[in-house]
Structures are given as C-alpha cells and as structure tokens.
Write a protein that holds these residues in place. Sequence first.
Motif, PDB file in Angstrom:
ATOM      1  N   ARG A 198      64.342 -17.418   2.225  1.00 14.96           N
ATOM      2  CA  ARG A 198      65.352 -17.239   3.247  1.00 14.96           C
ATOM      3  C   ARG A 198      66.455 -16.334   2.715  1.00 14.96           C
ATOM      4  O   ARG A 198      67.155 -16.678   1.766  1.00 14.96           O
ATOM      5  CB  ARG A 198      65.928 -18.582   3.687  1.00 14.96           C
ATOM      6  N   VAL A 199      66.593 -15.175   3.383  1.00 15.13           N
ATOM      7  CA  VAL A 199      67.538 -14.159   2.900  1.00 15.13           C
ATOM      8  C   VAL A 199      68.750 -14.038   3.812  1.00 15.13           C
ATOM      9  O   VAL A 199      69.666 -13.253   3.511  1.00 15.13           O
ATOM     10  CB  VAL A 199      66.837 -12.797   2.797  1.00 15.13           C
ATOM     11  N   GLY A 200      68.773 -14.784   4.917  1.00 14.90           N
ATOM     12  CA  GLY A 200      69.913 -14.703   5.822  1.00 14.90           C
ATOM     13  C   GLY A 200      69.712 -15.607   7.037  1.00 14.90           C
ATOM     14  O   GLY A 200      68.749 -16.370   7.114  1.00 14.90           O
ATOM     15  N   VAL A 201      70.630 -15.487   7.982  1.00 14.79           N
ATOM     16  CA  VAL A 201      70.603 -16.302   9.209  1.00 14.79           C
ATOM     17  C   VAL A 201      70.916 -15.393  10.399  1.00 14.79           C
ATOM     18  O   VAL A 201      71.844 -14.569  10.336  1.00 14.79           O
ATOM     19  CB  VAL A 201      71.622 -17.446   9.144  1.00 14.79           C
ATOM     20  N   LEU A 202      70.132 -15.544  11.486  1.00 13.78           N
ATOM     21  CA  LEU A 202      70.372 -14.813  12.730  1.00 13.78           C
ATOM     22  C   LEU A 202      70.843 -15.839  13.775  1.00 13.78           C
ATOM     23  O   LEU A 202      70.166 -16.854  13.994  1.00 13.78           O
ATOM     24  CB  LEU A 202      69.114 -14.120  13.225  1.00 13.78           C
ATOM     25  N   ALA A 203      72.007 -15.600  14.397  1.00 11.58           N
ATOM     26  CA  ALA A 203      72.608 -16.560  15.339  1.00 11.58           C
ATOM     27  C   ALA A 203      72.865 -15.883  16.678  1.00 11.58           C
ATOM     28  O   ALA A 203      73.098 -14.679  16.748  1.00 11.58           O
ATOM     29  CB  ALA A 203      73.900 -17.133  14.771  1.00 11.58           C
ATOM     30  N   VAL A 204      72.829 -16.704  17.734  1.00  6.19           N
ATOM     31  CA  VAL A 204      73.152 -16.240  19.081  1.00  6.19           C
ATOM     32  C   VAL A 204      74.227 -17.160  19.648  1.00  6.19           C
ATOM     33  O   VAL A 204      74.206 -18.375  19.440  1.00  6.19           O
ATOM     34  CB  VAL A 204      71.913 -16.243  19.994  1.00  6.19           C
ATOM     35  N   LYS A 205      75.192 -16.570  20.331  1.00  7.20           N
ATOM     36  CA  LYS A 205      76.257 -17.336  20.973  1.00  7.20           C
ATOM     37  C   LYS A 205      76.028 -17.313  22.491  1.00  7.20           C
ATOM     38  O   LYS A 205      75.805 -16.257  23.063  1.00  7.20           O
ATOM     39  CB  LYS A 205      77.629 -16.743  20.636  1.00  7.20           C
ATOM     40  N   ILE A 206      76.124 -18.484  23.092  1.00  8.88           N
ATOM     41  CA  ILE A 206      75.918 -18.626  24.541  1.00  8.88           C
ATOM     42  C   ILE A 206      77.227 -19.112  25.161  1.00  8.88           C
ATOM     43  O   ILE A 206      77.817 -20.086  24.690  1.00  8.88           O
ATOM     44  CB  ILE A 206      74.804 -19.638  24.845  1.00  8.88           C
ATOM     45  N   VAL A 207      77.652 -18.466  26.203  1.00  7.13           N
ATOM     46  CA  VAL A 207      78.842 -18.881  26.948  1.00  7.13           C
ATOM     47  C   VAL A 207      78.379 -19.622  28.214  1.00  7.13           C
ATOM     48  O   VAL A 207      77.559 -19.111  28.977  1.00  7.13           O
ATOM     49  CB  VAL A 207      79.714 -17.667  27.330  1.00  7.13           C
ATOM     50  N   LEU A 208      78.921 -20.827  28.419  1.00  7.38           N
ATOM     51  CA  LEU A 208      78.503 -21.685  29.525  1.00  7.38           C
ATOM     52  C   LEU A 208      79.512 -21.720  30.669  1.00  7.38           C
ATOM     53  O   LEU A 208      79.561 -22.684  31.449  1.00  7.38           O
ATOM     54  CB  LEU A 208      78.259 -23.107  29.014  1.00  7.38           C
ATOM     55  N   ASP A 209      80.312 -20.669  30.785  1.00  9.56           N
ATOM     56  CA  ASP A 209      81.323 -20.634  31.859  1.00  9.56           C
ATOM     57  C   ASP A 209      80.670 -20.668  33.246  1.00  9.56           C
ATOM     58  O   ASP A 209      81.184 -21.303  34.171  1.00  9.56           O
ATOM     59  CB  ASP A 209      82.187 -19.379  31.727  1.00  9.56           C
ATOM     60  N   ALA A 210      79.565 -19.939  33.423  1.00  7.40           N
ATOM     61  CA  ALA A 210      78.910 -19.910  34.733  1.00  7.40           C
ATOM     62  C   ALA A 210      78.424 -21.301  35.136  1.00  7.40           C
ATOM     63  O   ALA A 210      78.471 -21.681  36.325  1.00  7.40           O
ATOM     64  CB  ALA A 210      77.736 -18.938  34.712  1.00  7.40           C
ATOM     65  N   LEU A 211      77.953 -22.086  34.157  1.00  8.02           N
ATOM     66  CA  LEU A 211      77.513 -23.453  34.447  1.00  8.02           C
ATOM     67  C   LEU A 211      78.691 -24.295  34.926  1.00  8.02           C
ATOM     68  O   LEU A 211      78.577 -25.044  35.905  1.00  8.02           O
ATOM     69  CB  LEU A 211      76.883 -24.064  33.197  1.00  8.02           C
ATOM     70  N   GLU A 212      79.837 -24.171  34.263  1.00  4.89           N
ATOM     71  CA  GLU A 212      81.022 -24.920  34.677  1.00  4.89           C
ATOM     72  C   GLU A 212      81.482 -24.500  36.076  1.00  4.89           C
ATOM     73  O   GLU A 212      81.903 -25.342  36.877  1.00  4.89           O
ATOM     74  CB  GLU A 212      82.154 -24.702  33.673  1.00  4.89           C
ATOM     75  N   ASP A 213      81.410 -23.197  36.351  1.00  6.37           N
ATOM     76  CA  ASP A 213      81.802 -22.732  37.685  1.00  6.37           C
ATOM     77  C   ASP A 213      80.925 -23.362  38.766  1.00  6.37           C
ATOM     78  O   ASP A 213      81.414 -23.733  39.844  1.00  6.37           O
ATOM     79  CB  ASP A 213      81.697 -21.204  37.756  1.00  6.37           C
TER      80      ASP A 213
END
Length: 608
Positions: A198-213
């Motif tokens: 393991r040479v690193g980490v790949l991450a994704v950020k998800i915004v859930l504003d549409a779900l709250e709306d």
Amino acid sequence: MRRRNAPASPPTDPALAPSLPLARLSLRPGGIAALLLAAVGAVGLWVLAVGHAERRAVEAVAADARHRLEIYANNLDSAVERFDYLPSVAARDPAVAALAAAGAGQAAAADVDRVNRYLEAVNASAGSAVLYLMDAAGRTVASSNWNRPDSYVGVDFSYRPYFKDARDKGLGRFYGVGTVTRLPGYFIAAPVEREGRRVGVLAVKIVLDALEDGWRISHDAVLVADRFGVVFLSSKPEWKFHARRPLDTGTLKYLEETREYVGLEHPPLVLPRSLQVHPALLVERDLGRYGWTIALAADAHPVAQAAATARIGVALLLLLALASGLYVRQRVKRLRDQRLAKVALDRAYQDLERQVEARTADLRDAQAELVQAAKLAMIGQVAAGVTHELNQPLTALRALADNARLLLEQGRQAEVSQNLVHIAGLVDRMAKISSQLRNFSRRSEGPAQPVPLPGAVQEALALLDRRLKEARVQITVDVPDVTVAFDPVRLQQVLVNLIRNAEDATAGVAEPRITITAEPVLLDHRAAVRVAVADNGPGLAPAVRDRLFDPFVTTKPGGQGLGLGLAISLAITQEYGGQLEARDGENTGAVFLLTLPLIIAERDEPTA
C-alpha cells in the motif's frame, strides 16, 4: 258535521309553564349517592376514552412513521453507496499508483498534471464533490479540484480517521466538516497498491445537501446522528450539530483530534414537547454499517385531534345519557296522559268515520244524479232529430196501410204481403231508434262488463245521426274489433259527449270533419285501447286549455251548454279505470283521447 271540543294542550311557552315545587328538586341521601356515583363514572369514562384514543392514535402515527423512516433510510443508503466503488476503481489506474508511490514533491510535473486531470474527469462523471490522492504519509499529491482556490493538493490529511482506516484496514468511512472548505461531507477511502504494498490512499468526498433538501420538501422531521449522538444531517437546519446526549471528555478530545466538526459547538438537542409527552412518536433505526442512527419525529397533530374527537364524543355521549334520563322521566309522566287522551281520541275518530261514510254516500248519490241529469239534458237536445227519424217511418206506415187496404179490396194478396213486409221493417227501425234513446236515458251504475268498441261507437253516432247530417259533418271511423271493460250505457254517454263536442267545434267550418280512430296502448302496464276523437275546428282556446275538465267551464255561447259534459265524462272514465285527455290537433282542431282497458279473449290451447 258535529264538532267536539278538543282537550286543551299544555302550554309550551316556558313563561306560561308552572314552576316545579321546591320539594321536587330536593334529593334524598340515596339520590345524592347515585349522583356522585354517576359523576365518578363520567369522569372515569372520560379518562379511559381519551387515553385509549390517544394510545390508538400514537400507535397508528408511529407505524406510519416507521414506514416512512424506512424509505428515508433506503434513500440515504442509496445516496452514499452509489459512490462506494469509486475510490477502489480509480485507485487501479497505474498512473495513480505510480504517483502515490513517488510521494509528494518527488513526481514529475507532467505525471501530476495527468493524474489531476484524470481525477477531475472521473469526479465529474461520477457526480461526487472531490476525488483526491494521498501518499503513504497522508499528504495530497493530486486532486480533482487542483485548479480551484480550495484545492486539496499539498494538504496533509493524515489525522483523518478515514485515511488511517483505509491504509491500515483496507477501507475508510467518515463524516465530518472539511478543514479546507468548511463544508460537511461524507468521505470514502480505499488503499492504493503497487507491487503488493500500500503506497497511498484515494478518497472521495460526497456532499449530501440535495438529500437534506428533499427531506425538507416532505415536511417530515428527520435527523441522522453519529455514534456520539451528534446530529449531522436533518430536515430541520436548527437541529444540525446538536447533541442528543451530553458528550463526555473522551468524545470531545476525539472530535478535536480528528477535526470532525471543526469550529462547531454541540449544544443539547431540544425536541418538541409533544415528543416528551408521547416518546413513541420518535421512531429510530440503526444504520449499522455506518455506525449512525436515523430518526423521524412524527407529527403529534393527529394524536391531539384524536384526543379532541374522543373528548367531544364522550361529552356528547354523556349529554345523550342525561337527555335520555330526562326523556324517560318525562315519558313516564306523559304515558298516563296519553292513555286518557287515547280513549277520547278513539271516540272522536269513530264519530268522524261515521260522518265521512255518510258524506261519501251523499256525494255518490249526487254524482249519479248529476250524470243522469246531464244525459236527460242531452236527450232533450237530440229529441228533435229523433222525432224527425220517427216521422218518416210513421208517414210510410200510413201510406203502406192505406195501400194494403185497397189491394185487399182488389184481391191482390201477393202485393199486400209485400206491403206487410215493408211495414214490419219500418216498425223494427222505429223500435231500434226508441231502444237507443231509452238505453241512453237509463240510469246505470253497474260494474264493468265486456263492451264491443265498434258497436258502442256506432250506437253513439246513431243517437247523433240527425244532428250530424244537418250540420253536414263528414264522419270517418277506423276502430278495430276489440272489447273493452266498461258499462255500455256510460261508455255510450262518454262517446256521445265527445262526438257532440267535436261537432260543436266544427260550427262555421266550410268542410266539417270528425275522425274517430283507435290504437292499442298500455295503461298502467295493462293492455288498453286509445280512442281518438279529432275535429278540424279552431282548436283549444288557450284561456280554457288547462281547465277543460273543470265543472261549468265551457266555450259555447250562453244558454247552449253548462260545461258539465267533459267533467262528467272524465269522472265516468276514471271510475272504470280509464283516462281522458285533450290535445291540439296535428294541423288544426282538437283531439280528445279516451283510453279504455281491454278485455283479452282467452284462446283455446291446441289439442294434440
């Protein structure tokens, strides 16, 4: 009719009603105990009914809320899990693995640019917020937002739990507020491997504003809390980042180290008072794979409405019980008066029945006399024609008798015999004329019997024959050979009235015509025949069209009619189950429709 004095009714005005003595309003000890027992029962019924209604309403509302909560949970799971594959798939790109192995500051600028653009394209296609690559030390070496002011490139995220979990355990999940953008989101991270390490980490950020709306549009009070009880998603903005329970020192230290909610306070969450009264209205479900809890605070309005309805229902029931008690008490009092009044009422009813029977008999006699008088009046009008009809055969009889005497003297026996035959024929003709007049004048109140319709029409025309000939009226008759249920004399009277009225209506017409036709119809679902007597006169006058069958209504000049003929004809027709009505003719004149019940001849069944 003799009248009896009716008993005076009691006064209905409260001001006139006698007041109750005070002695009647006093209660005995037994009555006081019964009243207290009734009051306790009423209160108990009130409490039980309202409590039961509230419990049933809470159960129904909570069951519906659990169903809706399941939908919200599935929506949240779908919104998150559709990005679950993204870090692990993107991490398989060789260029990504090579850049993570080189580390921050060690790779060529061209390699960094190529990976930045690759992550930018993948992020845009997937619809996530940010997709970024960290080396083994946790420093970002490439990011989809590399060309924006809030770029993650160069930022150290080694303190984030999702980085450590992905590097050490193979998968990292985390919800928190971004330290660069200050925007909350959900992070999913996967390790980047090269040559088995393991040479690193790949991450994704998800915004859930549409779900709250979407939750806010539904008007449901929904919240999602993390494992510490901090609300981080909610349809109500005022609930976000409040703590459902007090946070201990260890939790606060962890939140500070991970910067999960950087810069935010966590005051206690205060739920509506209705949820404190009815805790079952707050339904919850654990989201085990995330360590979260999703909850829905159901609206307490249906519960309050059910309780109010129960209160109104119990109040109405108690009022009904009170009214029933008062009614029964009053009913017992009135039954005695009604028994006394019933005796007097029965006696008065019997007297009235006797008087009605006597009056009815008088009316029947009066009607019969009126019908007979109308027939006799008409006999006087047709007498001149009948006299003329009799004068002719009488003159012929005289001439034939004188001629027969002379022939006898001459011995001409054959010719005498022929004269006698002619004399017998003239006598038969005179007998027929007198018989028709006698039958018409006879008073008849007999029951219905079979009457051949063509014969009745011909006898009526025979009575009016002289009158019709003098008026030069053209008569057309088209009547089928049917038998009706009527009295023959009274049917003849009705037909004479209708034909005579038609002849009167054609007075002054150049070519007077009367047409008598008949056709089969149904009368009250029974077989009948409708006789139409039509003339070509001026038609029905508008002033009397609606009153033709009223007594003493006539369009004839004074002295030529009393206006009783149609009224009597209608009464006779209805007495034998028929109908009589008048209409305007198709072109000119008037049409009187006489509907009579038929007698259907029974046919013999064929024998084998």
